[in-house]
Design a protein around this motif. Structure first.
Motif, short mmCIF file in Angstrom:
data_model
loop_
_atom_site.label_atom_id
_atom_site.label_comp_id
_atom_site.label_asym_id
_atom_site.label_seq_id
_atom_site.Cartn_x
_atom_site.Cartn_y
_atom_site.Cartn_z
N PHE A 1 0.85 -1.19 0.00
CA PHE A 1 0.00 0.00 0.00
C PHE A 1 0.89 1.24 0.00
CE2 PHE A 1 -2.99 -3.13 0.79
CZ PHE A 1 -4.28 -2.65 0.99
N GLY A 2 0.95 1.94 -1.13
CA GLY A 2 1.79 3.12 -1.22
C GLY A 2 3.27 2.82 -1.20
N LYS A 3 3.65 1.58 -1.54
CA LYS A 3 5.05 1.17 -1.44
C LYS A 3 5.42 0.28 -2.62
CE LYS A 3 4.40 0.91 3.55
NZ LYS A 3 2.92 1.01 3.44
N ASN A 4 6.73 0.20 -2.90
CA ASN A 4 7.20 -0.74 -3.90
C ASN A 4 7.84 -1.96 -3.23
OD1 ASN A 4 9.91 -0.05 -3.23
ND2 ASN A 4 9.93 1.60 -4.73
N THR A 5 8.37 -2.85 -4.04
CA THR A 5 8.93 -4.09 -3.51
C THR A 5 10.14 -3.85 -2.61
OG1 THR A 5 8.07 -5.48 -5.30
CG2 THR A 5 10.08 -6.25 -4.21
N PHE A 6 10.98 -2.89 -2.97
CA PHE A 6 12.15 -2.60 -2.15
C PHE A 6 11.74 -2.10 -0.77
CE2 PHE A 6 13.53 -2.09 -6.58
CZ PHE A 6 14.57 -3.01 -6.61
N HIS A 7 10.65 -1.33 -0.72
CA HIS A 7 10.13 -0.88 0.58
C HIS A 7 9.64 -2.07 1.39
CE1 HIS A 7 9.21 3.10 -1.67
NE2 HIS A 7 10.36 3.21 -1.03
N GLY A 8 8.93 -2.99 0.72
CA GLY A 8 8.42 -4.16 1.44
C GLY A 8 9.51 -5.00 2.05
N LEU A 9 10.59 -5.19 1.30
CA LEU A 9 11.71 -5.97 1.82
C LEU A 9 12.42 -5.24 2.96
CD1 LEU A 9 13.12 -7.26 -1.57
CD2 LEU A 9 11.89 -8.61 0.15
N GLU A 10 12.54 -3.94 2.84
CA GLU A 10 13.18 -3.15 3.91
C GLU A 10 12.37 -3.24 5.20
OE1 GLU A 10 16.19 -0.30 5.32
OE2 GLU A 10 16.07 -1.83 3.76
N LEU A 11 11.05 -3.22 5.08
CA LEU A 11 10.20 -3.34 6.27
C LEU A 11 10.42 -4.68 6.98
CD1 LEU A 11 6.91 -1.82 4.85
CD2 LEU A 11 8.27 -0.87 6.72
N LEU A 12 10.60 -5.74 6.21
CA LEU A 12 10.89 -7.04 6.82
C LEU A 12 12.31 -7.08 7.39
CD1 LEU A 12 9.17 -9.40 4.26
CD2 LEU A 12 8.67 -9.29 6.71
N ARG A 13 13.26 -6.53 6.66
CA ARG A 13 14.66 -6.55 7.09
C ARG A 13 14.82 -5.84 8.43
NH1 ARG A 13 16.48 -4.11 2.73
NH2 ARG A 13 16.37 -6.07 1.60
N ARG A 14 14.02 -4.80 8.65
CA ARG A 14 14.15 -3.99 9.86
C ARG A 14 12.90 -4.07 10.75
NH1 ARG A 14 15.49 1.74 7.46
NH2 ARG A 14 15.33 2.30 9.67
N VAL A 15 12.19 -5.19 10.65
CA VAL A 15 10.95 -5.33 11.40
C VAL A 15 11.16 -5.21 12.89
CG1 VAL A 15 11.06 -7.84 11.49
CG2 VAL A 15 8.84 -6.71 11.63
N ASP A 16 12.37 -5.57 13.38
CA ASP A 16 12.64 -5.46 14.81
C ASP A 16 12.46 -4.03 15.30
OD1 ASP A 16 14.97 -5.08 13.12
OD2 ASP A 16 16.10 -4.80 14.96
N GLU A 17 12.69 -3.04 14.44
CA GLU A 17 12.52 -1.64 14.84
C GLU A 17 11.04 -1.31 15.05
OE1 GLU A 17 14.69 1.18 12.36
OE2 GLU A 17 16.07 -0.44 11.79
N ILE A 18 10.18 -1.91 14.24
CA ILE A 18 8.74 -1.68 14.39
C ILE A 18 8.23 -2.40 15.63
CG2 ILE A 18 6.50 -1.82 13.24
CD1 ILE A 18 8.03 -2.04 10.57
N VAL A 19 8.70 -3.62 15.84
CA VAL A 19 8.33 -4.38 17.04
C VAL A 19 8.77 -3.64 18.30
CG1 VAL A 19 8.75 -6.52 18.31
CG2 VAL A 19 8.32 -6.60 15.84
#
Length: 271
Positions: free
Chosen positions: A175-193
């Protein structure tokens, strides 16, 4: 575990398989038997498509929500909508969670959740309008932007009366993002957690998975489950998925490896 039930004729994944009332109810029964503790019912396709007005959206979701609430009183029902009026009727019919996938586009939506003291999913879209696809989107830091927008929504939800323990943050892949954004969100998910709010991820068969492994919609399950295992191992609290049984197994296996859950049936070498 949040199961997807689409009351739409044009879903990108199931192509209307649960559009009919009875088909939707059978799907609800099935995913609950498979281990879903949340059933997310939506009446409007996320992407571009035929217009669906408020009256039509209500006709699609309210009867199913009411029926599921009667048949499965212990299951949490979520309504996937960006419209406050739809959420209000859905809650009255039995929904206990508002899945606002368009990040507060209707500012009254979170107020409705607060008035009823039900749960609320805080999403991130980068400010795009509902049912639009991303075009040349750019973030200086997508993870920082997600954290800022979702935590701001979470704080507003609390101020509106939503119980803190019923709030989720959803980075909202695609949503409002490309594939590179999606992967970055997973790569750094610990920051969101690390924000301390429970994190919900909707990874199931999305375009960022398909583009990463170059697979069409019907061949994205392995990629989806790999992303799910990665996120589960890093503390994501809930997953919105099409393949419920498979996703439950991934979550359970990840928890067992981490030592936070016991195997369900152990006989090898013990008897």
């Amino acid at each position: 575990m949040m199961a997807i039930v689409n009351r739409t004729p044009d879903s990108f994944y199931d192509r209307g398989a649960t559009f009919a009332d009875e088909a939707a109810l059978r799907r609800c029964d099935e995913v609950i038997a498979q281990g879903a503790t949340i059933v997310d019912i939506g009446g409007v396709k996320a992407g571009p498509g035929s217009p669906v007005d408020v009256a039509e959206e209500l006709d699609r979701v309210i009867p199913v929500i009411a029926a599921v609430a009667q048949r499965h009183p212990d299951v949490l029902i979520s309504v996937d909508t960006w419209r406050a009026s739809v959420a209000d009727e859905a809650i009255r019919a039995g929904a206990g969670l508002v899945n606002d996938t368009w990040a507060g586009y209707d500012p009254e939506l979170v107020e409705v959740a607060g008035q009823h003291r039900v749960g609320y999913v805080c999403s991130h879209t980068g400010g795009v309008e509902p049912r639009t696809r991303p075009h040349r989107v750019r973030f200086d830091d997508v993870v920082a932007d997600v954290i800022a927008e979702t935590t701001r929504l979470a704080e507003r939800a609390v101020s509106c009366g939503v119980p803190e323990e019923r709030i989720f943050l959803d980075p909202t892949h695609d949503f409002g993002k490309n594939t590179f954004h999606g992967l970055e969100l997973l790569r750094r998910v610990d920051e969101i957690v690390a924000t301390g709010w429970p994190v919900l991820m909707a990874l199931s068969n999305k375009d960022f998975v398909g583009e990463t492994v170059d697979r069409p919609v019907g061949e994205r399950i392995p990629g989806t489950l790999a992303a799910t295992a990665w996120a589960a191992a890093r503390g994501v609290a809930a997953f919105r998925a099409h393949e419920v049984a498979e996703t439950v197994d991934v979550i359970r296996m990840t928890a067992a490896i981490a030592g936070t859950a016991a195997p369900l049936n152990t006989i090898r070498g013990l008897a």
